[in-house]
Design a protein around this motif. Sequence first.
Motif, PDB file in Angstrom:
ATOM      1  N   ILE A 121     -18.394  -1.801 -11.344  1.00 46.75           N
ATOM      2  CA  ILE A 121     -19.258  -2.946 -11.660  1.00 46.75           C
ATOM      3  C   ILE A 121     -19.745  -2.889 -13.100  1.00 46.75           C
ATOM      4  CG2 ILE A 121     -21.507  -4.003 -11.157  1.00 46.75           C
ATOM      5  CD1 ILE A 121     -19.426  -4.614  -9.041  1.00 46.75           C
ATOM      6  N   ASP A 122     -20.245  -1.730 -13.514  1.00 53.22           N
ATOM      7  CA  ASP A 122     -20.831  -1.585 -14.855  1.00 53.22           C
ATOM      8  C   ASP A 122     -19.831  -1.882 -15.959  1.00 53.22           C
ATOM      9  OD1 ASP A 122     -23.252  -0.876 -13.755  1.00 53.22           O
ATOM     10  OD2 ASP A 122     -22.963   1.288 -14.033  1.00 53.22           O
ATOM     11  N   SER A 132     -19.884   9.695  -5.251  1.00 51.63           N
ATOM     12  CA  SER A 132     -19.955   9.038  -3.944  1.00 51.63           C
ATOM     13  C   SER A 132     -19.321   7.656  -4.044  1.00 51.63           C
ATOM     14  CB  SER A 132     -21.414   8.894  -3.503  1.00 51.63           C
ATOM     15  OG  SER A 132     -22.112   8.035  -4.403  1.00 51.63           O
ATOM     16  N   LEU A 133     -19.134   7.019  -2.888  1.00 54.63           N
ATOM     17  CA  LEU A 133     -18.580   5.664  -2.891  1.00 54.63           C
ATOM     18  C   LEU A 133     -19.446   4.714  -3.706  1.00 54.63           C
ATOM     19  CD1 LEU A 133     -17.297   5.035   0.760  1.00 54.63           C
ATOM     20  CD2 LEU A 133     -16.020   5.769  -1.255  1.00 54.63           C
ATOM     21  N   SER A 134     -20.760   4.808  -3.542  1.00 54.12           N
ATOM     22  CA  SER A 134     -21.646   3.897  -4.266  1.00 54.12           C
ATOM     23  C   SER A 134     -21.567   4.130  -5.769  1.00 54.12           C
ATOM     24  CB  SER A 134     -23.089   4.050  -3.774  1.00 54.12           C
ATOM     25  OG  SER A 134     -23.559   5.366  -3.972  1.00 54.12           O
ATOM     26  N   GLN A 135     -21.420   5.386  -6.200  1.00 52.70           N
ATOM     27  CA  GLN A 135     -21.334   5.679  -7.629  1.00 52.70           C
ATOM     28  C   GLN A 135     -20.003   5.213  -8.212  1.00 52.70           C
ATOM     29  OE1 GLN A 135     -22.176   9.895  -7.209  1.00 52.70           O
ATOM     30  NE2 GLN A 135     -24.208   9.665  -8.131  1.00 52.70           N
ATOM     31  N   PHE A 137     -13.281  12.509  -8.309  1.00 51.88           N
ATOM     32  CA  PHE A 137     -12.547  11.246  -8.196  1.00 51.88           C
ATOM     33  C   PHE A 137     -12.129  10.848  -9.606  1.00 51.88           C
ATOM     34  CE2 PHE A 137     -11.695   6.774  -7.806  1.00 51.88           C
ATOM     35  CZ  PHE A 137     -11.231   6.610  -6.503  1.00 51.88           C
ATOM     36  N   THR A 138     -10.813  10.771  -9.832  1.00 52.75           N
ATOM     37  CA  THR A 138     -10.278  10.480 -11.161  1.00 52.75           C
ATOM     38  C   THR A 138      -9.769   9.044 -11.228  1.00 52.75           C
ATOM     39  OG1 THR A 138      -9.608  12.788 -11.445  1.00 52.75           O
ATOM     40  CG2 THR A 138      -8.585  11.161 -12.901  1.00 52.75           C
ATOM     41  N   ILE A 139     -10.177   8.343 -12.262  1.00 50.74           N
ATOM     42  CA  ILE A 139      -9.683   6.986 -12.526  1.00 50.74           C
ATOM     43  C   ILE A 139      -8.844   7.056 -13.794  1.00 50.74           C
ATOM     44  CG2 ILE A 139     -10.308   4.606 -13.086  1.00 50.74           C
ATOM     45  CD1 ILE A 139     -12.924   5.045 -11.553  1.00 50.74           C
TER      46      ILE A 139
END
Length: 323
Positions: A125-126, A116-119, A145-147
């Motif tokens: 952030i982490d 999700s967007l929050s995850q 979602f791939t980074i």
Amino acid sequence: MLNIDWYIEFKNQEGKRFQLALLGECEIISSVDNLADTATIVLPEAVMNEPLNFENKIGRGTEVTIRLGYDENLEDEFSGYIQDITNNDSSLKILCEDALFLFRVGVPDVELKPTSLSQIAQHVIDNIDSSFTVNCDYTVSYEKFTIHQATGYDVLKKIQEETKANIYFDTKNKVLHIHPPYIEKGGEVFYSMQKNIEESSLEFKNKLDTKVEVTIETTDINGNVKKVVSGTTGGDKITLKVRTMDEASMQKIADNEARRATAPGYEGSFDTWLIPFCAPTYSARIKDEDYPDKTAYYYVKSVTTTLSESGGVRTITPGIKLS
């Protein structure tokens, strides 16, 4: 008569604080369409023929706090970091960016599924600065979602482009905000064409004849193309391709885009003073005694605040009509 007032402080990486004693001009730009608030501080290159030398005091990464107002009644206008210091045209410019500056570094490659967007934001952030928290009420979910070889900025920019979310940092309180577009409500502010609006290029668009057909398209994890549509069939076509996400999330994005494109509101901007304070997401009640039927609340999209020898000016760009 009110006297313009300001306070600008720097805190370098050694923890030393420096208060700016002179100022040529200051401009702060804040918009729901931008990931970051920015500030430009302009100083004379020399005073009494003596060059200003900040090399041993401030530099890239130095914290910046800007407060503006009248007669010592100051509002917090900007918190961030120095991006660069340049010399040109006989002046020295200090270019600043809010907490997004800290997130222009790489994050580990990962494949998040489902997510999700929050995850996604929490992953950023982490892995960059866990002292920040995430405030996200936009329930958009991705099947995958791939980074890959991306910075925190790249990730946030991509999800903003795909979801049209309002994404911004509260630098002072260390919060990354993610909200649906044009939904979040800041404060309220009141303006009158006859009283506290100095100049205006506003033009009201009722958009009664505006028809749009918004299509959101994705390819699922099995390679199948999925589409959702919102708006009016046969209207001006808007197509947006997104990463693999569920149909409910795609529908939210499509509905929000259709609403934004067809909602009545103002085009253009207007200039006012530093008071009252105003920021993007505020609800601005705009009144024109010559056109009382247009008096209503409008969503504030962007605010540019400028302070110079001529005084303080807020240039406000309103958007859709709220009520």
